[in-house]
Design a protein around this motif. Structure first.
Motif, PDB file in Angstrom:
ATOM      1  N   ASP A  83       0.893  -1.158   0.000  1.00 53.27           N
ATOM      2  CA  ASP A  83       0.000   0.000   0.000  1.00 53.27           C
ATOM      3  C   ASP A  83       0.931   1.208   0.000  1.00 53.27           C
ATOM      4  O   ASP A  83       1.311   1.719   1.055  1.00 53.27           O
ATOM      5  CB  ASP A  83      -0.900  -0.009   1.239  1.00 53.27           C
ATOM      6  CG  ASP A  83      -1.680   1.282   1.432  1.00 53.27           C
ATOM      7  OD1 ASP A  83      -1.665   2.151   0.530  1.00 53.27           O
ATOM      8  OD2 ASP A  83      -2.293   1.443   2.505  1.00 53.27           O
ATOM      9  N   SER A  84       1.340   1.629  -1.209  1.00 50.05           N
ATOM     10  CA  SER A  84       2.353   2.681  -1.297  1.00 50.05           C
ATOM     11  C   SER A  84       1.844   4.024  -0.781  1.00 50.05           C
ATOM     12  O   SER A  84       2.623   4.793  -0.221  1.00 50.05           O
ATOM     13  CB  SER A  84       2.867   2.815  -2.728  1.00 50.05           C
ATOM     14  OG  SER A  84       1.804   3.118  -3.605  1.00 50.05           O
ATOM     15  N   LYS A  85       0.564   4.320  -0.941  1.00 45.51           N
ATOM     16  CA  LYS A  85       0.037   5.592  -0.415  1.00 45.51           C
ATOM     17  C   LYS A  85       0.078   5.626   1.107  1.00 45.51           C
ATOM     18  O   LYS A  85       0.381   6.645   1.703  1.00 45.51           O
ATOM     19  CB  LYS A  85      -1.387   5.823  -0.915  1.00 45.51           C
ATOM     20  CG  LYS A  85      -1.452   6.161  -2.380  1.00 45.51           C
ATOM     21  CD  LYS A  85      -2.852   6.467  -2.824  1.00 45.51           C
ATOM     22  CE  LYS A  85      -2.859   6.760  -4.315  1.00 45.51           C
ATOM     23  NZ  LYS A  85      -4.186   6.941  -4.852  1.00 45.51           N
ATOM     24  N   GLN A 130       2.110   3.748   2.849  1.00 45.59           N
ATOM     25  CA  GLN A 130       3.447   3.333   3.262  1.00 45.59           C
ATOM     26  C   GLN A 130       3.402   2.099   4.163  1.00 45.59           C
ATOM     27  O   GLN A 130       4.029   2.042   5.220  1.00 45.59           O
ATOM     28  CB  GLN A 130       4.178   4.488   3.963  1.00 45.59           C
ATOM     29  CG  GLN A 130       4.466   5.667   3.056  1.00 45.59           C
ATOM     30  CD  GLN A 130       5.505   5.329   2.000  1.00 45.59           C
ATOM     31  OE1 GLN A 130       6.638   5.046   2.325  1.00 45.59           O
ATOM     32  NE2 GLN A 130       5.117   5.348   0.738  1.00 45.59           N
ATOM     33  N   GLY A 175       2.552   7.027   7.088  1.00 46.02           N
ATOM     34  CA  GLY A 175       2.007   7.600   5.851  1.00 46.02           C
ATOM     35  C   GLY A 175       3.034   8.453   5.137  1.00 46.02           C
ATOM     36  O   GLY A 175       4.039   8.876   5.706  1.00 46.02           O
ATOM     37  N   THR A 176       2.778   8.742   3.883  1.00 44.46           N
ATOM     38  CA  THR A 176       3.734   9.425   3.020  1.00 44.46           C
ATOM     39  C   THR A 176       4.111  10.813   3.522  1.00 44.46           C
ATOM     40  O   THR A 176       5.290  11.133   3.657  1.00 44.46           O
ATOM     41  CB  THR A 176       3.169   9.534   1.588  1.00 44.46           C
ATOM     42  OG1 THR A 176       2.814   8.226   1.153  1.00 44.46           O
ATOM     43  CG2 THR A 176       4.189  10.110   0.644  1.00 44.46           C
TER      44      THR A 176
END
Length: 160
Positions: free
Chosen positions: A73-75, A77, A132-133
């Motif tokens: 889940d790249s958004k 992180q 989170g990003t």
């Protein structure tokens, strides 16, 4: 022991929430990854996937059953890497139980005779769970100015 249980629970929760992963198999000397929709069964210590009998992954798993599942889940992180052993099954009842919307993109019904189940029994995992990003970028910038290492969230290796 409680911390190990917490880490194990965290692996399952992240994998279930993310849902899709890259399944990596060994193809000869090369590694090959493809996106798959995962069905988590924590009580059975297993991840299930619907696959097609004609796919190359069946042959690869027959020769080299060790696989890796990489959830991302790249958004948010959040990442999970799970190592385990895979096998192919032709359990028609379980295929009907696992039938869901993603499968309809590949087959007309759960009765399609080419559908198989890919079962992965995890042996170990590692997860990364950051705040989170935006918060991560702020922490990295602050650490760069202060020469301190940033707290990027939780990371643990887990035996499953």
């Amino acid at each position: 022991m409680a911390h190990l249980d917490d880490d194990n629970t965290k692996v399952w929760e992240l994998a279930e929430k993310i849902g899709f992963c890259m399944l990596t198999t060994q193809s000869g000397l090369d590694l090959r990854a493809r996106p798959m929709s995962a069905y988590s069964e924590r009580d059975e210590n297993a991840f299930y996937f619907l696959t097609d009998v004609a796919s190359h992954k069946d042959e690869e798993i027959a020769r080299h059953p060790n696989v890796c599942l990489a959830f991302a889940d790249s958004k948010g992180q959040k990442y999970v890497s799970i190592s385990g052993t895979a096998d192919i099954q032709n359990d028609r009842e379980n295929i009907r139980d696992l039938w869901a919307t993603p499968a309809k993109a590949w087959w007309d019904s759960p009765e399609d005779p080419s559908i198989r189940i890919l079962k992965v029994t995890p042996s170990s995992a590692e997860y990364w769970d950051s705040p989170g990003t935006i918060i991560s970028y702020v922490k990295m910038a602050a650490a760069a100015v202060s020469s301190a290492r940033p707290d990027m969230g939780d990371n643990a290796k887990v035996e499953m």
